[in-house]
Design a protein around this motif. Structure first.
Motif, PDB file in Angstrom:
ATOM      1  N   ILE A  76       3.426  -0.745   4.065  1.00 17.53           N
ATOM      2  CA  ILE A  76       3.001   0.597   3.653  1.00 17.53           C
ATOM      3  C   ILE A  76       4.262   1.385   3.317  1.00 17.53           C
ATOM      4  O   ILE A  76       5.165   1.506   4.157  1.00 17.53           O
ATOM      5  CB  ILE A  76       2.235   1.318   4.788  1.00 17.53           C
ATOM      6  N   THR A 126       5.551   5.084   1.820  1.00 19.63           N
ATOM      7  CA  THR A 126       5.198   6.426   1.349  1.00 19.63           C
ATOM      8  C   THR A 126       6.466   7.206   1.025  1.00 19.63           C
ATOM      9  O   THR A 126       7.555   6.839   1.464  1.00 19.63           O
ATOM     10  CB  THR A 126       4.391   7.215   2.411  1.00 19.63           C
ATOM     11  N   GLU A 165      -4.540   3.535   3.484  1.00 20.02           N
ATOM     12  CA  GLU A 165      -3.517   2.676   4.078  1.00 20.02           C
ATOM     13  C   GLU A 165      -4.053   1.931   5.305  1.00 20.02           C
ATOM     14  O   GLU A 165      -3.751   0.748   5.505  1.00 20.02           O
ATOM     15  CB  GLU A 165      -2.302   3.511   4.495  1.00 20.02           C
ATOM     16  N   SER A 223       0.848  -1.191   0.000  1.00 16.55           N
ATOM     17  CA  SER A 223       0.000   0.000   0.000  1.00 16.55           C
ATOM     18  C   SER A 223       0.879   1.235   0.000  1.00 16.55           C
ATOM     19  O   SER A 223       1.999   1.216   0.516  1.00 16.55           O
ATOM     20  CB  SER A 223      -0.901   0.040   1.237  1.00 16.55           C
ATOM     21  N   THR A 224       0.342   2.283  -0.582  1.00 16.06           N
ATOM     22  CA  THR A 224       1.030   3.562  -0.520  1.00 16.06           C
ATOM     23  C   THR A 224      -0.019   4.657  -0.430  1.00 16.06           C
ATOM     24  O   THR A 224      -1.205   4.398  -0.603  1.00 16.06           O
ATOM     25  CB  THR A 224       1.940   3.764  -1.750  1.00 16.06           C
ATOM     26  N   SER A 225       0.426   5.857  -0.178  1.00 17.48           N
ATOM     27  CA  SER A 225      -0.522   6.972  -0.134  1.00 17.48           C
ATOM     28  C   SER A 225      -0.779   7.470  -1.550  1.00 17.48           C
ATOM     29  O   SER A 225       0.162   7.735  -2.297  1.00 17.48           O
ATOM     30  CB  SER A 225       0.055   8.106   0.705  1.00 17.48           C
TER      31      SER A 225
END
Lengths: 577, 170
Positions: free
Chosen positions: A292, A294, A276, A265-267
């Motif tokens: 995650i 970012t 997220e 996941s990323t922003s």
């Protein structure tokens, strides 16, 4: 894990036709440019009528007097598909490819979804082809800016109808092909696109269609999860939405080594961390490892420029993707991406509720305007005369697509798909994620599109089909909210609207050749001053004006790269239709 | 790949954004007023502040507790992931536009997934400030004096999180 088992990211380049020494030299130069980017070619095919270089994700079959090849971003294409006509290969494997006969006559073709990226440059008696626009552009003798394409990048987010930033080079759209005939003539044309034949059927057995759709996606993903590659590792992309959780659930279900999966996941820089946080909840529910990633605010400029370069300066919807892409480069295993889910499965991008009483022309116009709504803020970012010209050009560029499907039962879906998904969205999975690891796009396969497009609209409208699909993928997903379901206000500081992001974009545009296109307000707003940077920040905090500023930044970076190579590089030419 | 359609209706383009702006402004004003009278800082993990905090991890702590906070402060947990209960509280904070602030005590703290989901990061160590600012940007980064009084620390946290796009001090 041996070297032979590792699939490289897909890359292909070459030339097909009546070969001259100059053609051969150019093909070699293209290959060298690719090697400088880290591409490792398989042994080359250097024949009288063909020069072909591929990475190990492609399948190639050489007979005495012919060569066939197929490739897509995922790899793992069954070699026996090369025994069929190219139209079948394109359809069954969503593959690009080529078929040549002796002495260079033959065909280079696109895929059925159009989401696989392949560029062609037709020359005298030959066609050059490449999965990367840069390799064609840097080796071309003559290059002309396509200001129509740039108007579309500003208005829609990407060039439409196969256009690229250069008039000489085009991207192959669904079922398009470039052909060199026995007489040496070269033409680009399109075979019938089967998705036009898929029209809503009533009444469907929705439960059966749901099970079949899930089964088709699982079948498509299974070869990438059987443990024979990358030690069983795989990388589903997981946002807070429905498509990605469906694919993550299927990956966990089908994997021979589910403990080897990592969901990423990323922003998406939308001003909320719910994507997220909800993704983390889904990953825990599915017992899948979750990461995650970012980006650093200080590295915004580097990330933006790297993304622009990776998509050959033609789209910027997913400019926030680079940090996670860098992490994926060192994480072997196929990537799974849910492109196409919203438009095909989710009933998104539909006609407005009051569409029925509208005239045919109004409806067509509304479909175009819906994909280019960013232009409603154009005068805040662009000079008045530029915004008028961009709008006129963009609408005229989109009109043939809207007209072609105006009366089609899936008009809104096909129009949106061709105005947005193929040109603007697909480079992110196919070229950006695809540059890190082989990338699988199960939701734009022909079988899934067929099942989805044959469903009546009301079965899909506003995401109505998703609860069934998600439950069929994994009952644990039943009723889980999405990030959108939970989002109230977006109170996070977006990276692009931070001082660092605003200063990078403002300095880039204001000091570059596209500065003359800026509105008076932005031209006057000096980002070095406290109040000037706030002017940029406020416009970057709004989706529509941000989109237009990103487009100008792409144009600036493109002119930095090619400004001295193209003829007539003055961006004010965008005003002259 | 996330791809969401723009809302093209009059309600979607005019009414809803205005309503969201009004809602956000209303919450901000309400929180500011409440914070002036009875400032309330929620805590997840070891906040290590002199300011009084409300532990949001106790079982009786519900969504209403989070909503009443002017800010939620987090310390890095022992766990390399976001603990499930914290995730639940962070989602509640997101839904109610409550700022979330991570206390950074070491360079490794910004590698923790919590750093990716909070609205702001603060440190008490001047040596760490540049690294935190590099990660989170100038507007999301703050210093808190570990020796300052609870009132001063509270004031610093509220000042950091109060304005979305502050004008840079020159």
């Amino acid at each position: 894990m041996t070297g032979e088992q590792m699939l490289q990211p897909t890359a292909v380049c070459g030339v097909l036709g009546r070969m001259t020494e100059a053609h051969r030299r150019r093909a070699d130069s293209m290959a060298e440019l690719a090697e400088e980017e880290g591409i490792t070619w398989q042994p080359s095919y250097l024949l009288p009528g063909l020069t072909l270089r591929v990475t190990n994700t492609a399948v190639v079959q050489r007979a005495e007097r012919s060569v066939s090849a197929a490739w897509n971003a995922a790899g793992q294409i069954a070699p026996q598909l090369l025994d069929q006509p190219w139209t079948s290969t394109a359809r069954e494997a969503d593959a690009c490819g080529l078929r040549t006969n002796a002495r260079g006559s033959g065909t280079v073709h696109g895929s059925v979804s159009g989401c696989q990226v392949l560029y062609v440059h037709t020359a005298e008696s030959a066609v050059f082809f490449s999965t990367r626009l840069r390799w064609l552009a840097e080796t071309a003798e003559e290059l002309t800016p396509d200001w129509q394409a740039w108007s579309e990048i500003l208005a829609f987010g990407a060039p439409l109808a196969g256009r690229t930033t250069f008039t000489e080079i085009r991207r192959l759209m669904p079922m398009e092909y470039a052909e060199v005939t026995d007489s040496g003539a070269v033409r680009v044309s399109q075979q019938h696109w089967p998705w036009e034949d898929y029209t809503p059927q009533a009444p469907p057995n929705l439960a059966e269609v749901t099970q079949e759709t899930i089964a088709v996606m699982a079948d498509h993903m299974r070869p990438h999860l059987d443990g024979t590659r990358a030690g069983g590792a795989a990388n589903p992309m997981l946002s807070g939405g429905r498509d990605s959780r469906m694919l993550t659930a299927l990956a966990a279900r089908e994997s021979a080594h589910p403990q080897q999966l990592t969901a990423w996941s990323t922003s998406s820089d939308a001003g909320s961390a719910l994507e997220e946080l909800v993704a983390a909840e889904v990953a825990e529910t599915l017992s899948v490892e979750h990461r995650i990633i970012t980006g650093r605010y200080s590295a915004f400029g580097e990330d933006f420029a790297d993304y622009a370069e990776a998509v050959d300066f033609q789209a910027s919807f997913h400019f926030w993707l680079m940090p996670v892409v860098r992490a994926l480069r060192t994480s072997p295993g196929a990537i799974f991406d849910g492109i196409g889910g919203g438009v095909l499965l989710g009933g998104g991008f539909a006609d407005p509720a009051d569409a029925r009483p509208r005239t045919r022309r109004d409806l067509q116009l509304s479909r175009i305007q819906a994909r280019s709504r960013y232009l409603t803020e154009a005068r805040k970012v662009l000079q008045d005369s530029v915004s008028v010209a961009v709008e006129e050009r963009a609408y005229s560029g989109a009109w043939p697509t809207a007209e072609r499907y105006a009366d089609h039962p899936n008009a809104h879906t096909l129009t949106s798909y061709l105005l947005r998904t193929v040109p603007g969205i697909s480079p992110a999975p196919a070229k950006v994620l695809g540059s890190a690891q082989p990338t699988v796009m199960p939701m734009v396969t022909d079988q899934v599109a067929q099942l989805a497009l044959k469903l009546p609209h009301q079965a899909k409208a506003d995401g109505a089909w998703y609860p069934r699909l998600l439950t069929a993928a994994d009952p644990a997903l039943r009723g889980m909210p999405t990030a959108d379901d939970l989002t109230g206000t977006r109170h996070h500081k977006r990276r692009i609207a931070s001082r660092e992001g605003a200063r990078y974009l403002a300095n880039l545009i204001r000091s570059g050749p596209a500065a003359g296109l800026l509105s008076a307000e932005l031209a006057a707003a000096d980002p070095a001053t406290a109040h000037g940077v706030v002017v940029w920040q406020k416009l970057l905090n709004s989706q529509r004006s941000q989109h237009l500023i990103r487009g100008l930044a792409l144009l600036t970076l493109w002119l930095e790269q090619y400004g001295t190579r193209v003829t007539a590089a003055d961006p004010l030419r965008i005003q002259h239709a | 790949m996330p791809d969401k359609p723009l809302d093209n209706t009059w309600v979607g383009t005019r009414v809803l954004p205005a309503a969201r702006r009004a809602k956000r402004a209303g919450r901000r004003i309400g929180r500011r007023a409440r914070s002036a009278v009875a400032p309330r800082i929620g805590a997840l993990g070891a906040a290590a502040l002199n300011a009084a905090t409300t532990d949001l991890t106790i079982p009786s702590s519900g969504a209403e507790q989070v909503r009443r906070c002017g800010v939620v402060v987090l310390g890095i947990p022992d766990y390399p992931r976001i603990p499930p209960l914290w995730r639940e509280k962070l989602i509640q904070a997101e839904r109610h536009s409550v700022p979330t602030v991570l206390m950074v005590r070491s360079p490794e703290d910004i590698e923790h997934p919590l750093a990716a989901v909070v609205t702001h990061l603060v440190t008490t160590d001047p040596q760490l400030l540049a690294a935190v600012r590099d990660f989170a940007g100038a507007e999301r980064t703050g210093m808190v004096d570990s020796l300052a009084s609870g009132r001063e620390q509270t004031s610093a946290l509220f000042a950091l999180t109060r304005v979305h796009t502050p004008v840079e001090k020159t």
